[in-house]
Enzyme design. Structure first.
Site, short mmCIF file in Angstrom:
data_model
loop_
_atom_site.label_atom_id
_atom_site.label_comp_id
_atom_site.label_asym_id
_atom_site.label_seq_id
_atom_site.Cartn_x
_atom_site.Cartn_y
_atom_site.Cartn_z
N SER A 132 0.86 -1.18 0.00
CA SER A 132 0.00 0.00 0.00
C SER A 132 0.90 1.23 0.00
CB SER A 132 -0.88 0.01 1.26
OG SER A 132 -1.56 1.25 1.40
N TYR A 145 -1.99 -0.88 11.05
CA TYR A 145 -2.07 -1.18 9.62
C TYR A 145 -0.80 -0.75 8.90
CZ TYR A 145 -3.67 -1.00 4.77
OH TYR A 145 -3.79 -1.17 3.40
#
Length: 278
Positions: A132, A145
């Site tokens: 990501s 995360y």
């Protein structure tokens, strides 16, 4: 002989779109996820579906064994499955944080470990890890995360060097904001864990930020933008180490590179409209 691809997180979004595109390219595709019933379209288009729980070592072993017993090889592994845990680092229970790492990091590596021997034997293969833009910088109330995506980046870089002598390529895909319900779920988690704690002021502002972008903003990139990059990397003889795509990914990563930590922190606080007061 068709190339064989295993795609995790194939029940929706990027994973599902990737499976369908690889099928169109002539790959023998295995889509894997916990919910078999959500992958019927893959079967209808000529692919195969398997149940896979990345928190269950036996499930991982059975998934890989099923494919190798039937096909004899796995040419492309797309590690796409994962989720985002929102909430303050102080507020999120360690058990929940461990589960975040279990899926996003340890499950990814466990599956990779099971696939690598067959790739080494055939002296070829591609491992495509979906990281990501969140693996390149950090924001508040998403620390767990971000931590998993930083891990995916580092592990992928190390793995790429380790397996290079065997003809195996390791690729990182870094999506930006994609048209999924990720931001809405993330915002709810932030409110759940931190919306009424000492961090409630900024926690709720960050939740507002994510919800506004994923509910009201129609400019987010469709999953196909990332799926196309995955297919591109799968097809390339010499794929890039990293593919960056999707809304805001390139500018965010660029500004993290350009700015000092102090300035990036200030920019983040300003961009998310956060308060310096408790």
């Amino acid at each position: 002989m068709n190339k064989v691809a295993l795609v995790t997180g194939a029940s929706s979004g990027i994973g599902l779109d990737t499976c369908l595109r690889l099928i169109q390219k002539g790959y023998t595709v295995y889509g894997a996820a916990r919910r078999i019933e959500l992958m019927k379209e893959i079967e209808e288009k000529g692919g195969n579906i398997l149940r896979l729980d990345l928190c269950d070592e036996k499930s991982i072993e059975e998934c890989v064994k099923t494919i190798l017993d039937k096909e004899g090889k796995i040419d492309v592994l797309v590690n796409n499955a994962g989720f985002g845990l929102g909430g303050g680092l102080e507020d999120v229970p360690i058990a929940d944080a461990r589960n975040q790492f279990e899926v996003n990091v340890f499950g990814l590596i466990s599956l990779t470990q099971k696939v690598l021997p067959s790739m080494r034997n055939q002296r070829s293969g591609k491992i495509i890890n979906i990281s990501s833009m969140a693996g390149r910088f950090a924001t508040p109330f998403s620390g767990w995360y971000h931590g998993t995506k930083y891990c995916v980046e580092a592990l992928s870089d190390s793995l790429r060097l380790e397996v290079a002598p065997f003809g195996i390529k390791v690729v990182i895909i870094e999506p930006g904001l994609i048209q999924t319900d990720w931001g809405v779920i993330h915002g709810k988690n932030i409110r759940k864990y931190s919306g009424s704690t000492a961090y409630k002021t900024n926690a709720n502002l960050v939740a507002d930020y994510y919800e506004a972008r994923y509910v009201k903003n129609k400019k987010l990139s469709p999953a196909s933008v990332i799926a196309k990059q995955i297919v591109k990397a799968s097809e390339a003889k010499h794929p890039k180490r990293r593919y960056i795509a999707g809304t805001l990914a390139k500018p965010y990563i660029f500004f993290k590179w350009l700015l000092s930590d102090r300035l990036f922190d200030k920019a983040t606080m300003s961009f998310m409209h956060l308060s310096n007061k408790d």
